[in-house]
Design a protein around this motif. Structure first.
Motif, PDB file in Angstrom:
ATOM      1  N   UNK A  95       0.838  -1.205   0.000  1.00 34.54           N
ATOM      2  CA  UNK A  95       0.000   0.000   0.000  1.00 34.54           C
ATOM      3  C   UNK A  95       0.872   1.253   0.000  1.00 34.54           C
ATOM      4  N   UNK A  96       0.736   2.124  -1.026  1.00 32.77           N
ATOM      5  CA  UNK A  96       1.531   3.353  -1.065  1.00 32.77           C
ATOM      6  C   UNK A  96       0.922   4.443  -0.183  1.00 32.77           C
ATOM      7  N   UNK A  97       1.726   5.420   0.139  1.00 34.01           N
ATOM      8  CA  UNK A  97       1.233   6.574   0.878  1.00 34.01           C
ATOM      9  C   UNK A  97       0.323   7.418  -0.027  1.00 34.01           C
ATOM     10  N   UNK A  98      -0.748   7.997   0.529  1.00 32.63           N
ATOM     11  CA  UNK A  98      -1.646   8.814  -0.288  1.00 32.63           C
ATOM     12  C   UNK A  98      -0.953  10.053  -0.843  1.00 32.63           C
ATOM     13  N   UNK A  99      -1.352  10.449  -2.050  1.00 32.71           N
ATOM     14  CA  UNK A  99      -0.916  11.709  -2.659  1.00 32.71           C
ATOM     15  C   UNK A  99      -2.123  12.345  -3.326  1.00 32.71           C
ATOM     16  N   UNK A 100      -2.129  13.656  -3.425  1.00 33.50           N
ATOM     17  CA  UNK A 100      -3.200  14.401  -4.106  1.00 33.50           C
ATOM     18  C   UNK A 100      -4.592  14.001  -3.638  1.00 33.50           C
ATOM     19  N   UNK A 101      -4.706  13.609  -2.389  1.00 31.46           N
ATOM     20  CA  UNK A 101      -6.001  13.227  -1.857  1.00 31.46           C
ATOM     21  C   UNK A 101      -6.475  11.856  -2.280  1.00 31.46           C
ATOM     22  N   UNK A 102      -5.630  11.104  -2.981  1.00 27.63           N
ATOM     23  CA  UNK A 102      -6.011   9.755  -3.402  1.00 27.63           C
ATOM     24  C   UNK A 102      -6.069   8.838  -2.183  1.00 27.63           C
ATOM     25  N   UNK A 103      -7.179   8.149  -2.034  1.00 30.01           N
ATOM     26  CA  UNK A 103      -7.337   7.185  -0.934  1.00 30.01           C
ATOM     27  C   UNK A 103      -6.641   5.888  -1.330  1.00 30.01           C
ATOM     28  N   UNK A 104      -5.754   5.403  -0.496  1.00 28.76           N
ATOM     29  CA  UNK A 104      -5.062   4.150  -0.802  1.00 28.76           C
ATOM     30  C   UNK A 104      -5.456   3.084   0.212  1.00 28.76           C
ATOM     31  N   UNK A 105      -5.693   1.880  -0.295  1.00 31.81           N
ATOM     32  CA  UNK A 105      -6.143   0.761   0.528  1.00 31.81           C
ATOM     33  C   UNK A 105      -5.267  -0.454   0.246  1.00 31.81           C
ATOM     34  N   UNK A 106      -5.298  -1.393   1.161  1.00 32.94           N
ATOM     35  CA  UNK A 106      -4.636  -2.679   0.968  1.00 32.94           C
ATOM     36  C   UNK A 106      -5.678  -3.774   1.082  1.00 32.94           C
ATOM     37  N   UNK A 107      -5.617  -4.718   0.172  1.00 35.35           N
ATOM     38  CA  UNK A 107      -6.596  -5.790   0.135  1.00 35.35           C
ATOM     39  C   UNK A 107      -6.227  -6.885   1.125  1.00 35.35           C
ATOM     40  N   UNK A 108      -7.139  -7.175   2.046  1.00 32.56           N
ATOM     41  CA  UNK A 108      -7.010  -8.296   2.963  1.00 32.56           C
ATOM     42  C   UNK A 108      -8.331  -9.057   2.909  1.00 32.56           C
ATOM     43  N   UNK A 109      -8.329 -10.184   2.251  1.00 37.63           N
ATOM     44  CA  UNK A 109      -9.580 -10.910   2.030  1.00 37.63           C
ATOM     45  C   UNK A 109     -10.087 -11.480   3.348  1.00 37.63           C
ATOM     46  N   UNK A 110     -11.349 -11.229   3.620  1.00 44.90           N
ATOM     47  CA  UNK A 110     -11.983 -11.693   4.857  1.00 44.90           C
ATOM     48  C   UNK A 110     -13.130 -12.632   4.527  1.00 44.90           C
ATOM     49  N   UNK A 111     -13.352 -13.672   5.337  1.00 44.85           N
ATOM     50  CA  UNK A 111     -14.496 -14.551   5.101  1.00 44.85           C
ATOM     51  C   UNK A 111     -15.801 -13.801   5.320  1.00 44.85           C
ATOM     52  N   UNK A 112     -16.771 -14.034   4.454  1.00 46.23           N
ATOM     53  CA  UNK A 112     -18.035 -13.303   4.531  1.00 46.23           C
ATOM     54  C   UNK A 112     -19.089 -14.082   3.749  1.00 46.23           C
ATOM     55  N   UNK A 113     -19.849 -14.917   4.453  1.00 48.81           N
ATOM     56  CA  UNK A 113     -20.857 -15.730   3.797  1.00 48.81           C
ATOM     57  C   UNK A 113     -21.928 -14.914   3.111  1.00 48.81           C
TER      58      UNK A 113
END
Length: 300
Positions: free
Chosen positions: A234-252
């Protein structure tokens, strides 16, 4: 019961079929008789000892994130499933070291949903991990209909699911993939960009499954969004861009929504190869060679 296992890190040759105790379901859990599961690139990293995050103490491991099978036993307080129900689900096996490459696996009932009717288990097993990854990536971005999203690694399993979900939710997707994958990308209603060229364009968001990296931020409008394939990327945000990291979670519940899209034909399921437990090493070799277009499936 039989299970694919390894007691040390290394190459595919460390994989073997072991006899292990049949697990018993506890409160809110069910036991699934496994019909099929899937090997993922992360499995190769964990097996080789190259996973870029702490691992659970105490080998041996039985891997396996996806499960397709039938309910074999029901623990206390489970009301939504009964013995014999066909189900699919996601097993966060790194929390337990016991995954779905086994004849039986115990999972929380909330992690499962009913399998799509009439679809072989070898196909439905390809949905949980990568389908949830795609859905949760788009959930993180929360893009309004009409938004433009660039998906790298678009011809892979997760990438294909992102394109299908983007089409189903009214997004304008562009898929970055190899030249041979143009037909597949366009079949899902997405525009095609060749990975042989530097990606161009301006997008509301990027889902970077091919791990191209922070250079893609230059393609995102101010205050857009970026999803990395894993937390360390996950990179640091720039220009107000929201940055996220994918962590898959179980969800029936979320998986149930994906099953409806499979049933309606909006999400295609792809199988590359099917291997029995005894050939788990060959399955890992096949995935390591690359160029896989569909799930590498493991069956008991």
């Amino acid at each position: 019961m039989r299970a694919v296992s390894y007691a040390q890190f290394g190459g595919p040759e460390v994989l073997h079929v072991a006899d292990v105790p049949v697990p018993e379901p506890g409160q809110g859990q069910v036991r699934v008789r496994v019909a099929a599961s899937v090997v993922h690139p992360v499995d190769l990293m964990v097996r080789s000892g190259r996973f870029p995050a702490p691992l659970p103490a105490g080998l041996p491991y039985t891997p396996g994130w996806d499960v397709a099978g039938s309910i074999d036993a029901v623990g206390p307080s489970v009301e939504e499933f009964t013995i014999g129900d066909e189900v699919i689900g996601f097993s966060p096996w790194l929390q337990t070291t016991v995954g779905a490459h086994a004849e039986y696996v115990v999972l929380d009932a909330a992690w499962l949903t009913s399998a799509p009717t009439g679809v072989p288990a070898t196909e439905t097993a390809t949905l949980p991990t990568n389908g949830l990854a795609a859905a949760q990536a788009l959930d993180l971005l929360a893009l309004p209909a009409g938004s433009a999203v660039l998906v790298t690694g678009a011809a892979g399993q997760a990438g294909g699911f992102v394109l299908a979900l983007a089409r189903a939710t009214g997004l304008h997707a562009t898929g970055l993939a190899g030249a041979d994958d143009r037909e597949f990308v366009e079949s899902l209603g997405a525009a095609f960009l060749s990975r042989a060229d530097d990606p161009t364009g301006t997008f509301d968001a990027v889902i970077d499954l091919a791990v191209i990296g922070p250079s893609l931020l230059d393609l995102i409008r101010d205050s857009g969004g970026y999803v990395a394939a894993s937390p360390p990327l996950r990179p640091e945000p720039v220009r107000g861009i929201r940055t996220f990291a994918l962590e898959v979670l179980p969800d029936g519940s979320r998986l149930s929504e994906l099953v409806k899209l499979v049933t309606s034909g909006d999400i295609p399921l792809r199988v590359a190869d099917v291997y029995p437990f005894a050939d788990a090493a060959a399955a890992h070799d096949r995935l390591a060679r690359g160029g896989v277009r569909g799930g590498v499936v493991i069956v008991p």
